[in-house]
Motif scaffolding. Sequence first.
Motif, PDB file in Angstrom:
ATOM      1  N   TRP A   1     -57.875 -42.968 -12.394  1.00 13.53           N
ATOM      2  CA  TRP A   1     -58.663 -42.717 -13.594  1.00 13.53           C
ATOM      3  C   TRP A   1     -59.386 -43.992 -14.011  1.00 13.53           C
ATOM      4  N   HIS A   2     -58.660 -45.125 -13.977  1.00 11.72           N
ATOM      5  CA  HIS A   2     -59.262 -46.395 -14.376  1.00 11.72           C
ATOM      6  C   HIS A   2     -60.435 -46.758 -13.464  1.00 11.72           C
ATOM      7  N   GLU A   3     -60.268 -46.576 -12.160  1.00 10.67           N
ATOM      8  CA  GLU A   3     -61.359 -46.847 -11.216  1.00 10.67           C
ATOM      9  C   GLU A   3     -62.560 -45.959 -11.501  1.00 10.67           C
ATOM     10  N   GLN A   4     -62.294 -44.681 -11.735  1.00 14.49           N
ATOM     11  CA  GLN A   4     -63.361 -43.723 -12.040  1.00 14.49           C
ATOM     12  C   GLN A   4     -64.084 -44.131 -13.320  1.00 14.49           C
ATOM     13  N   HIS A   5     -63.324 -44.534 -14.319  1.00 13.72           N
ATOM     14  CA  HIS A   5     -63.906 -44.939 -15.599  1.00 13.72           C
ATOM     15  C   HIS A   5     -64.776 -46.184 -15.416  1.00 13.72           C
ATOM     16  N   GLN A   6     -64.296 -47.175 -14.681  1.00 16.75           N
ATOM     17  CA  GLN A   6     -65.060 -48.388 -14.435  1.00 16.75           C
ATOM     18  C   GLN A   6     -66.340 -48.091 -13.648  1.00 16.75           C
ATOM     19  N   ALA A   7     -66.233 -47.190 -12.674  1.00 17.28           N
ATOM     20  CA  ALA A   7     -67.416 -46.811 -11.891  1.00 17.28           C
ATOM     21  C   ALA A   7     -68.464 -46.154 -12.777  1.00 17.28           C
TER      22      ALA A   7
ATOM     23  N   ARG B   1     -61.646 -33.078 -31.493  1.00 23.07           N
ATOM     24  CA  ARG B   1     -61.541 -32.115 -30.403  1.00 23.07           C
ATOM     25  C   ARG B   1     -62.312 -32.575 -29.171  1.00 23.07           C
ATOM     26  N   SER B   2     -63.465 -33.182 -29.382  1.00 22.38           N
ATOM     27  CA  SER B   2     -64.273 -33.623 -28.245  1.00 22.38           C
ATOM     28  C   SER B   2     -63.552 -34.697 -27.421  1.00 22.38           C
ATOM     29  N   THR B   3     -62.707 -35.488 -28.069  1.00 21.31           N
ATOM     30  CA  THR B   3     -61.928 -36.498 -27.347  1.00 21.31           C
ATOM     31  C   THR B   3     -60.935 -35.825 -26.409  1.00 21.31           C
ATOM     32  N   ILE B   4     -60.291 -34.768 -26.880  1.00 20.36           N
ATOM     33  CA  ILE B   4     -59.342 -34.017 -26.043  1.00 20.36           C
ATOM     34  C   ILE B   4     -60.090 -33.321 -24.917  1.00 20.36           C
ATOM     35  N   THR B   5     -61.225 -32.723 -25.232  1.00 20.01           N
ATOM     36  CA  THR B   5     -62.013 -32.040 -24.208  1.00 20.01           C
ATOM     37  C   THR B   5     -62.410 -33.023 -23.109  1.00 20.01           C
ATOM     38  N   ARG B   6     -62.859 -34.195 -23.492  1.00 16.04           N
ATOM     39  CA  ARG B   6     -63.243 -35.221 -22.518  1.00 16.04           C
ATOM     40  C   ARG B   6     -62.024 -35.670 -21.716  1.00 16.04           C
ATOM     41  N   ALA B   7     -60.891 -35.880 -22.390  1.00 14.58           N
ATOM     42  CA  ALA B   7     -59.675 -36.343 -21.713  1.00 14.58           C
ATOM     43  C   ALA B   7     -59.214 -35.336 -20.657  1.00 14.58           C
ATOM     44  N   ILE B   8     -59.165 -34.074 -21.029  1.00 11.60           N
ATOM     45  CA  ILE B   8     -58.745 -33.035 -20.084  1.00 11.60           C
ATOM     46  C   ILE B   8     -59.753 -32.922 -18.949  1.00 11.60           C
ATOM     47  N   GLY B   9     -61.031 -33.048 -19.287  1.00 13.19           N
ATOM     48  CA  GLY B   9     -62.073 -32.993 -18.265  1.00 13.19           C
ATOM     49  C   GLY B   9     -62.012 -34.149 -17.284  1.00 13.19           C
ATOM     50  N   GLU B  10     -61.421 -35.253 -17.674  1.00 13.56           N
ATOM     51  CA  GLU B  10     -61.269 -36.396 -16.776  1.00 13.56           C
ATOM     52  C   GLU B  10     -59.998 -36.314 -15.943  1.00 13.56           C
ATOM     53  N   VAL B  11     -58.926 -35.786 -16.517  1.00 16.81           N
ATOM     54  CA  VAL B  11     -57.628 -35.767 -15.826  1.00 16.81           C
ATOM     55  C   VAL B  11     -57.497 -34.568 -14.886  1.00 16.81           C
ATOM     56  N   ARG B  12     -57.982 -33.415 -15.299  1.00 18.39           N
ATOM     57  CA  ARG B  12     -57.864 -32.208 -14.465  1.00 18.39           C
ATOM     58  C   ARG B  12     -58.407 -32.390 -13.055  1.00 18.39           C
ATOM     59  N   PRO B  13     -59.586 -32.999 -12.875  1.00 16.85           N
ATOM     60  CA  PRO B  13     -60.089 -33.190 -11.512  1.00 16.85           C
ATOM     61  C   PRO B  13     -59.181 -34.086 -10.666  1.00 16.85           C
ATOM     62  N   LEU B  14     -58.513 -35.046 -11.306  1.00 18.38           N
ATOM     63  CA  LEU B  14     -57.572 -35.887 -10.565  1.00 18.38           C
ATOM     64  C   LEU B  14     -56.417 -35.050 -10.035  1.00 18.38           C
ATOM     65  N   PHE B  15     -55.964 -34.093 -10.834  1.00 13.86           N
ATOM     66  CA  PHE B  15     -54.908 -33.175 -10.392  1.00 13.86           C
ATOM     67  C   PHE B  15     -55.426 -32.269  -9.277  1.00 13.86           C
ATOM     68  N   ALA B  16     -56.621 -31.735  -9.466  1.00 14.77           N
ATOM     69  CA  ALA B  16     -57.185 -30.800  -8.491  1.00 14.77           C
ATOM     70  C   ALA B  16     -57.434 -31.468  -7.142  1.00 14.77           C
TER      71      ALA B  16
END
Length: 126
Positions: free
Chosen positions: A38-44, A93-108
């Motif tokens: 996640w950190h690498e993705q965020h930095q990119a 709510r938008s913070t949670i939406t963004r958080a889930i949108g960032e973590v879910r793909p890592l799981f997938a």
Amino acid sequence: MVDVVGNRARAAIIRSRRITGLTPGVIAELVAETGPLWHEQHQATLTARFRRRAAGAGAKHKLVFVDRLLATLVHLRHGATHDVLACWSGVDRSTITRAIGEVRPLFAERGWIGRSSSRGGTSGTP
């Protein structure tokens, strides 16, 4: 980063298998495996486009990575709405939406959940 959820609440969520469906050891493994990704993705993302200010100069995250991961787990396990998770976390709510949108793909990417839409069902859990 601001620690919004708090250590006591975070520890209670991690300890309770009823909330996340996972043991504390499995959650620790998830954090160790997906946190750096996640950190690498965020930095990119920060360095991928032209910026007027230095990368990281803007507003800071209101949820640390562990809280993002826990919100995603609770959302996937119980179908908790983003509004409910936002109230519990003390963020918008938008913070949670963004958080889930960032973590879910890592799981997938690891095959831990299905690649269905964020509002649909899952084919497995982490």
